[in-house]
Design a protein around this motif. Structure first.
Motif, PDB file in Angstrom:
ATOM      1  N   LYS A 188     -15.348-112.707 -21.559  1.00 15.69           N
ATOM      2  CA  LYS A 188     -14.704-113.242 -22.775  1.00 15.69           C
ATOM      3  C   LYS A 188     -13.722-112.245 -23.395  1.00 15.69           C
ATOM      4  O   LYS A 188     -12.914-111.647 -22.699  1.00 15.69           O
ATOM      5  N   GLU A 189     -13.850-112.027 -24.683  1.00 20.65           N
ATOM      6  CA  GLU A 189     -12.817-111.236 -25.372  1.00 20.65           C
ATOM      7  C   GLU A 189     -13.209-109.764 -25.507  1.00 20.65           C
ATOM      8  O   GLU A 189     -12.959-109.152 -26.532  1.00 20.65           O
ATOM      9  N   SER A 190     -13.864-109.225 -24.485  1.00 23.04           N
ATOM     10  CA  SER A 190     -14.304-107.839 -24.636  1.00 23.04           C
ATOM     11  C   SER A 190     -13.102-106.932 -24.840  1.00 23.04           C
ATOM     12  O   SER A 190     -12.108-107.010 -24.123  1.00 23.04           O
ATOM     13  N   ARG A 191     -13.219-106.061 -25.875  1.00 29.78           N
ATOM     14  CA  ARG A 191     -12.088-105.202 -26.232  1.00 29.78           C
ATOM     15  C   ARG A 191     -12.520-103.754 -26.279  1.00 29.78           C
ATOM     16  O   ARG A 191     -13.684-103.448 -26.542  1.00 29.78           O
ATOM     17  N   PHE A 192     -11.565-102.900 -26.040  1.00 24.81           N
ATOM     18  CA  PHE A 192     -11.887-101.485 -26.043  1.00 24.81           C
ATOM     19  C   PHE A 192     -10.865-100.724 -26.870  1.00 24.81           C
ATOM     20  O   PHE A 192      -9.677-101.067 -26.858  1.00 24.81           O
ATOM     21  N   THR A 193     -11.320 -99.713 -27.577  1.00 23.67           N
ATOM     22  CA  THR A 193     -10.412 -98.900 -28.396  1.00 23.67           C
ATOM     23  C   THR A 193      -9.667 -97.929 -27.494  1.00 23.67           C
ATOM     24  O   THR A 193     -10.022 -97.762 -26.325  1.00 23.67           O
ATOM     25  N   GLN A 194      -8.708 -97.270 -28.075  1.00 26.03           N
ATOM     26  CA  GLN A 194      -7.892 -96.353 -27.280  1.00 26.03           C
ATOM     27  C   GLN A 194      -8.755 -95.270 -26.656  1.00 26.03           C
ATOM     28  O   GLN A 194      -8.614 -94.914 -25.487  1.00 26.03           O
ATOM     29  N   GLU A 195      -9.686 -94.764 -27.451  1.00 29.72           N
ATOM     30  CA  GLU A 195     -10.557 -93.691 -26.985  1.00 29.72           C
ATOM     31  C   GLU A 195     -11.383 -94.158 -25.782  1.00 29.72           C
ATOM     32  O   GLU A 195     -11.483 -93.479 -24.763  1.00 29.72           O
ATOM     33  N   GLU A 196     -11.926 -95.368 -25.933  1.00 32.09           N
ATOM     34  CA  GLU A 196     -12.753 -95.918 -24.851  1.00 32.09           C
ATOM     35  C   GLU A 196     -11.928 -96.149 -23.596  1.00 32.09           C
ATOM     36  O   GLU A 196     -12.345 -95.818 -22.489  1.00 32.09           O
ATOM     37  N   VAL A 197     -10.750 -96.699 -23.801  1.00 26.57           N
ATOM     38  CA  VAL A 197      -9.869 -96.970 -22.661  1.00 26.57           C
ATOM     39  C   VAL A 197      -9.525 -95.667 -21.959  1.00 26.57           C
ATOM     40  O   VAL A 197      -9.563 -95.577 -20.728  1.00 26.57           O
ATOM     41  N   ALA A 198      -9.231 -94.645 -22.739  1.00 22.37           N
ATOM     42  CA  ALA A 198      -8.888 -93.356 -22.133  1.00 22.37           C
ATOM     43  C   ALA A 198     -10.053 -92.862 -21.280  1.00 22.37           C
ATOM     44  O   ALA A 198      -9.865 -92.360 -20.165  1.00 22.37           O
ATOM     45  N   TYR A 199     -11.266 -93.049 -21.796  1.00 23.76           N
ATOM     46  CA  TYR A 199     -12.438 -92.603 -21.043  1.00 23.76           C
ATOM     47  C   TYR A 199     -12.592 -93.390 -19.736  1.00 23.76           C
ATOM     48  O   TYR A 199     -12.783 -92.827 -18.662  1.00 23.76           O
ATOM     49  N   ILE A 200     -12.493 -94.722 -19.870  1.00 18.65           N
ATOM     50  CA  ILE A 200     -12.700 -95.563 -18.677  1.00 18.65           C
ATOM     51  C   ILE A 200     -11.631 -95.283 -17.625  1.00 18.65           C
ATOM     52  O   ILE A 200     -11.924 -95.088 -16.449  1.00 18.65           O
ATOM     53  N   LEU A 201     -10.377 -95.217 -18.089  1.00 22.19           N
ATOM     54  CA  LEU A 201      -9.291 -95.039 -17.130  1.00 22.19           C
ATOM     55  C   LEU A 201      -9.254 -93.628 -16.556  1.00 22.19           C
ATOM     56  O   LEU A 201      -8.663 -93.404 -15.503  1.00 22.19           O
ATOM     57  N   SER A 202      -9.897 -92.693 -17.244  1.00 23.51           N
ATOM     58  CA  SER A 202      -9.918 -91.331 -16.701  1.00 23.51           C
ATOM     59  C   SER A 202     -10.644 -91.298 -15.366  1.00 23.51           C
ATOM     60  O   SER A 202     -10.489 -90.372 -14.585  1.00 23.51           O
ATOM     61  N   LYS A 203     -11.456 -92.300 -15.126  1.00 21.65           N
ATOM     62  CA  LYS A 203     -12.212 -92.326 -13.882  1.00 21.65           C
ATOM     63  C   LYS A 203     -11.356 -92.720 -12.690  1.00 21.65           C
ATOM     64  O   LYS A 203     -11.697 -92.431 -11.541  1.00 21.65           O
ATOM     65  N   ILE A 204     -10.293 -93.459 -12.973  1.00 24.67           N
ATOM     66  CA  ILE A 204      -9.384 -93.778 -11.878  1.00 24.67           C
ATOM     67  C   ILE A 204      -8.082 -93.056 -12.125  1.00 24.67           C
ATOM     68  O   ILE A 204      -7.825 -92.560 -13.212  1.00 24.67           O
ATOM     69  N   ASP A 205      -7.271 -93.040 -11.089  1.00 28.21           N
ATOM     70  CA  ASP A 205      -6.066 -92.228 -11.154  1.00 28.21           C
ATOM     71  C   ASP A 205      -4.980 -92.948 -11.950  1.00 28.21           C
ATOM     72  O   ASP A 205      -4.136 -93.635 -11.382  1.00 28.21           O
ATOM     73  N   VAL A 206      -4.993 -92.810 -13.287  1.00 24.61           N
ATOM     74  CA  VAL A 206      -3.996 -93.472 -14.125  1.00 24.61           C
ATOM     75  C   VAL A 206      -3.322 -92.427 -14.982  1.00 24.61           C
ATOM     76  O   VAL A 206      -3.986 -91.600 -15.614  1.00 24.61           O
ATOM     77  N   LYS A 207      -1.998 -92.460 -14.990  1.00 19.73           N
ATOM     78  CA  LYS A 207      -1.270 -91.434 -15.739  1.00 19.73           C
ATOM     79  C   LYS A 207      -1.024 -91.873 -17.183  1.00 19.73           C
ATOM     80  O   LYS A 207      -1.115 -91.102 -18.111  1.00 19.73           O
ATOM     81  N   GLU A 208      -0.693 -93.176 -17.350  1.00 21.06           N
ATOM     82  CA  GLU A 208      -0.339 -93.644 -18.692  1.00 21.06           C
ATOM     83  C   GLU A 208      -1.191 -94.829 -19.096  1.00 21.06           C
ATOM     84  O   GLU A 208      -1.578 -95.640 -18.264  1.00 21.06           O
TER      85      GLU A 208
END
Ligand SMILES: [Mg+2]
Ligand SMILES: [Zn+2]
Ligand SMILES: [Zn+2]
Lengths: 929, 78
Positions: free
Chosen positions: A521-541
């Motif tokens: 559904k509408e699961s949302r994540f804050t910037q901090e959370e997104v930064a944490y999650i995406l840090s696990k994969i190779d994402v620059k921006e």
């Protein structure tokens, strides 16, 4: 007609026969007369057990028979002339059969000529009809049995005695002992023609040869003596046994020749029999095993061949290998699915041969110079060299002391055995190796600690978990092997299974829960959370935020997951959380359970087992099929990391209170169950009054059982539904069950609602006491409770009688799996043995080693099932959608998918084996050899 | 031969047999075998007359998964 080009030698037949004493003497290189082995100078004594005519075991010496040195001389047999004949334990059964079936005086078969002819004829008929040896054996067995029955000889009229066998080797006739000499004489009297009737070819197997007059002595190469560090010689068990035989044989001869009392001679004779019996088989029942001085039972001929440690199973069917390792496994979600974590200790032992060339001479010298256990300046692992192999084949062990000198000596043409480094390709395997994905090629990552580690997505193909499982690792030793393994065996090449044309590698457990939490559904994540999650994969921006609310930026989980999808991916399918049954689109959308991917963006739907799960993942399947193994590997690596990131941000736990339901619901369930029990009561009453309406094709009793089962089954379902109503999708246990991570709604309803009817062989419980299951019930009670209906839930706990019934039902499951796994394992072994050397040739035909055709096209359609779409060569819909960009209506497509995945559940695709069951699997079914 | 479990068997003419062998690049002995005593051959003999050893039979199988496929068998003695 069966000519084959290029074949010069071909085994036409193998003949098994008996060795005659003459033949044994002829094949013997020397007669053995003395039990002594070596003289004082350590040289073999002539005509002793180590006579140099029997072959050589010491380097430098030459064989006196063939003149060969250690590796050229195959060894030669010798022989012992026995003072008195001795029964051969291996042939007692046949000896007994022959003694019983033939006359004690004239030696003829105890059948009339007429009968003998008839049996002969029968044998021929069976042979003509293509019967094999076993079929013919059945006829001769029958013949012997018939002959044994006759009390009087039809040829000479002699009254027959009763021949019995006193295990292991003593024959008696009407209680009187028959000496081996008497046995031999009787067997000698049997005429050749009568033997043929019994299925024995007298030209190669005269029965008197089954009583030994000569004992063959195996070559010394078969029983080498070893020189201990102390300089003492230690003889082989067989040699020890032969020494005993020779000693007793000598004494027996002396006593017999000196005319010693009969009693003494007989005792010695029996002792000789004992030694020869144990020389053949030291586990003969009825006699104590011969022991070593230390008390250890000797390993004689039969023991060398038999069982797991025997020649067949441990040396012929299976061999030990070098460059392999085995240790406990543990998970590491950071590793790619292609990798395996190898402990430093193992990496230092396992080596890869590197040939020294001009291009690598310098670097190889540096490796060698570092010694056998180098560490980097930051304390990191560095590969050393264990051995340097000179062009002449000499191996030099590299030590810290000689490292520098050896390094200087390394030249072109040398080979060095380099320790493992990151990126080396190795084979990784978990038993039981039931399919080709049980052994896959991984890239090495040398790591601290003592376990092998790999990505959790690779658990399903190996059927591995981490409750103590161990796995094996093999380091490839040639360039060809490494290339082949990289192309054919790498994990990423096995994402799609050849068994059902879907993925076997993919998300499990937390990966699926995580994907659900990320995308539902509408699961949302804050910037901090997104930064944490995406840090696990190779994402620059960071991707652009989806919503802005009160100045704060939010990212939707669907957008995050979309980042790892191919940019041109388009597909539509139902999530695992979708309610079962034929439901409307609207309802699917409401539950967010219709996944729509448009141009690589998730427009709607929840990512769960049906998207990324092993066995079922649709996205996984499509990525692997359409974008190739590299993209699929990357997708799995990233999807699992994202999911784990999401589950770590959100947090996830489950406990028994997840199955809490309100009092009111409990009451409702109790009411439903009560009314069901009453209904069964009513059925029983009707049955007793004879008013129960009989079902067609069923007896009255059966009708009652079927009806009762139906009522109680429905009650359990209703209880589950009531409980389920109070367990929403926000409930952790429900999330796991619906998303397909672990557990099922049935498990939950049994915990929260009602366990339901227990069954054995698909029927309500009925056995135990006379006319009742337990003494707690009235005899003849046919009601729900008395026949195994469990009203309680796992959470509320079971009543004693319910508990007992539950154990009854549960036991059947255990027995079932135990029986099934061992049987299916054995069946599979036989199937593999029959198919192992079949091969698909370049022209698409399947052929055997004789190059004859087995199938004209592989599988009759030439389709590689791992490249197929659920067994079909092409997925027309998918291609149409891709080419026309047009989507068939939802309903139609979904229905088709339903058909395509007809009846396929995870259980069908994979038989889960527990540790114990796997154990059973490995245990050999009896008598393979 | 009208039985749901027995696929269609047909005797192949000698010319066609040669063509098939050439197409498959094999010799006769590399084909799967069928015995003259096989009920299907006995039945075929009623239609085609005696079938010698060395003749070739075409088996046409229809399956729900693999569609229609053709296989060949070499007639052998017994
Ligand atoms: Mg385990
Ligand atoms: Zn020799
Ligand atoms: Zn007689």
């Amino acid at each position: 007609m069966m000519s084959m080009r290029g074949v010069t030698k071909r085994i036409h037949a193998i003949k098994f026969a008996l060795l005659s004493p003459d033949e044994m003497r002829r094949m013997s290189a020397t007669k053995i007369i003395t039990a002594d082995t070596y003289d004082d100078d350590g040289f073999p004594i002539d005509m002793g057990l180590m006579d140099s005519h029997l072959g050589v075991i010491e380097p430098g010496l030459r064989c006196k028979t063939c003149g060969g040195k250690v590796d050229d001389c195959p060894g030669h047999f010798g022989h012992i002339d026995l003072a008195m004949p001795v029964i051969h334990v291996g042939y007692v059964k046949e000896t007994k059969k022959l003694l019983q079936a033939t006359c004690r005086r004239c030696g003829r078969l105890l059948l009339t000529r007429q009968q003998a002819m008839e049996y002969m004829q029968e044998m021929e008929t069976v042979e003509e009809l293509g019967g094999d040896i076993t079929d013919v054996g059945l006829v001769t067995k029958e013949t012997a049995k018939e002959a044994t029955k006759r009390q009087r000889c039809p040829h000479c009229g002699e009254e027959q005695g009763k021949v019995t066998l006193d295990k292991p080797t003593t024959f008696r006739e009407d209680g009187h002992k028959l000496t081996p000499r008497e046995v031999r004489e009787r067997l000698e009297r049997i005429p050749n023609d009568d033997l043929k009737v019994l299925g024995i070819n007298p030209e190669v197997a005269r029965p008197e040869w089954m009583v030994l007059a000569v004992l063959l002595v195996p070559p010394v190469t078969v029983r080498p003596s070893i020189t201990l560090e102390s300089g003492d010689r230690s003889e082989d068990d067989l040699t020890h046994k032969l020494v005993d035989v020779l000693r007793i044989n000598q004494r027996l001869r002396e006593n017999r020749d000196a005319g010693a009392p009969q009693l003494i001679v007989e005792d010695l004779w029996e002792l000789l029999q004992y030694h020869i019996t144990t020389y053949f088989d030291n586990q003969t029942s009825g006699i104590p095993p011969a022991r070593h001085r230390s008390g250890r039972p000797l390993k004689t001929l039969v023991q060398r061949l038999k069982g797991k440690e025997g020649r067949f199973r441990s040396n012929l069917s299976g061999k030990r290998v070098n460059f392999s390792a085995r240790t406990v496994i543990s998970p590491d979600p950071v590793l790619s699915i292609n990798e395996v974590g190898v402990p430093v200790e193992a990496a230092r032992e396992l080596t890869v041969p590197v040939h020294v060339q001009t291009y690598n001479l310098e670097i190889v010298r540096q490796w060698v110079k570092r010694g056998p256990a180098p560490w980097g300046s930051l304390g990191e692992y560095m590969p050393g060299v264990n051995y340097v192999i000179r062009p002449d084949g000499r191996r030099i062990r590299v030590t810290d002391k000689n490292a520098e000198v050896v390094a200087e000596a390394v030249e072109l043409g040398y080979t060095v055995e380099r320790q493992l480094v990151d990126g080396d390709i190795v084979l990784f395997n978990r038993q039981p190796s039931l399919h080709r994905m049980s052994m896959m090629a991984h890239e090495v990552r040398v790591m601290p600690h003592k376990t092998f580690r790999f990505n959790l997505a690779v658990c399903p193909p190996y059927n591995a978990d981490f409750d103590g499982d161990e796995m094996n690792l093999h380091v490839l030793q040639s360039e060809e092997a490494r290339a082949e393994a990289r192309v054919l065996m790498r994990v990423q090449e096995h994402i799609l299974s050849p068994r059902f044309g879907g993925p076997v590698i993919g998300g499990i457990h937390d990966h699926i829960t995580g994907a659900f939490l990320l995308t539902h559904k509408e699961s949302r994540f804050t910037q901090e959370e997104v930064a944490y999650i995406l840090s696990k994969i190779d994402v620059k921006e960071l991707p652009p935020p989806d919503v802005k609310k009160g100045g704060e930026e939010f990212w939707s989980g669907k957008a995050l997951f979309s980042m790892i999808l191919p940019k041109d991916l388009n597909m539509t399918f139902k999530s695992s959380i979708a309610p079962k049954g034929d439901i409307g689109l609207k309802e699917l959308r409401e539950e967010d359970s219709l996944v729509v991917v448009k141009d690589g963006r998730i427009a709607a739907g929840t990512i769960d087992e049906n998207a990324v799960g092993a066995f079922k993942g649709k996205i996984l399947d499509k990525v692997a099929r359409d974008y190739g193994a590299d993209d699929a590997r990357e997708f799995i690596d990233k999807a699992t990391k994202l999911a784990i990131g999401a589950i770590m941000v959100r947090g996830f736990t489950t406990g028994i209170d997840d199955e809490d339901i309100p009092e009111e619901a409990k009451k409702q369930i109790a009411d439903v169950l009560k009314s069901a029990v009453e209904k069964v009561e009513g059925l029983v009453e009707a049955y007793k009054r004879g008013e129960l309406e009989q079902m067609p094709g069923r007896s009255l009793e059966e009708t009652l059982e079927v009806e009762a089962m139906k009522v109680l089954g429905r009650a359990r379902d209703q209880a589950g539904q009531i409980a389920g109503k109070h367990l929403g999708i926000e409930n952790s246990a429900v999330i796991m069950a619906r998303s397909g991570a672990r557990g099922s709604m049935l498990n939950l309803s049994q915990m929260a609602g009602c366990i339901g009817q227990q069954a054995v062989r698909g029927e309500r419980l009925s056995r135990g006491y006379w006319n009742r299951t337990l003494p707690h019930f009235v005899k003849g009670d046919l009601g729900a409770e008395a026949k195994g209906f469990v009203k309680s839930s796992y959470k509320s706990g079971l009543h004693p009688t319910e508990y007992f019934f539950h154990a009854m039902g549960g036991r059947e499951g255990l027995v079932d799996t135990a029986v099934r796994t061992s049987r299916s394992g054995y069946m599979q072994r036989r199937l593999i043995n029959a198919l192992e050397d079949l091969k698909v040739k370049e022209d698409g035909t399947v052929r055997n080693t004789a190059n004859t055709i087995i199938q004209f096209r592989f599988g009759e359609d030439g389709i590689d099932p791992s490249r197929s779409v659920q067994g079909h060569a092409v997925d027309i819909d998918d291609i149409l959608q891709e080419v026309l960009g047009e989507e068939p209506s939802w309903k139609e497509r979904l229905r088709e998918q339903e058909v395509a995945s007809y009846g396929l559940t995870e259980k069908d695709m994979y038989v889960e084996l527990t540790e114990e069951e796997a154990e059973v699997e490995e245990e050999e079914p009896p008598s393979e050899e | 031969m009208e039985h749901q479990l027995v696929p269609e068997h047909r005797l192949v003419s000698e010319e066609e047999a040669e063509r098939i062998l050439k197409a498959l690049r094999i010799t006769r002995d590399q084909l799967p075998k069928i015995r003259r005593s096989d009920p299907v051959i006995q039945l075929l003999e009623r239609i085609e007359g005696p079938i010698d050893e060395g003749r070739i039979i075409r088996v046409t199988r229809v399956s729900s998964t693999a569609g229609v496929s053709e296989a060949y068998r070499l007639v052998i003695g017994r």
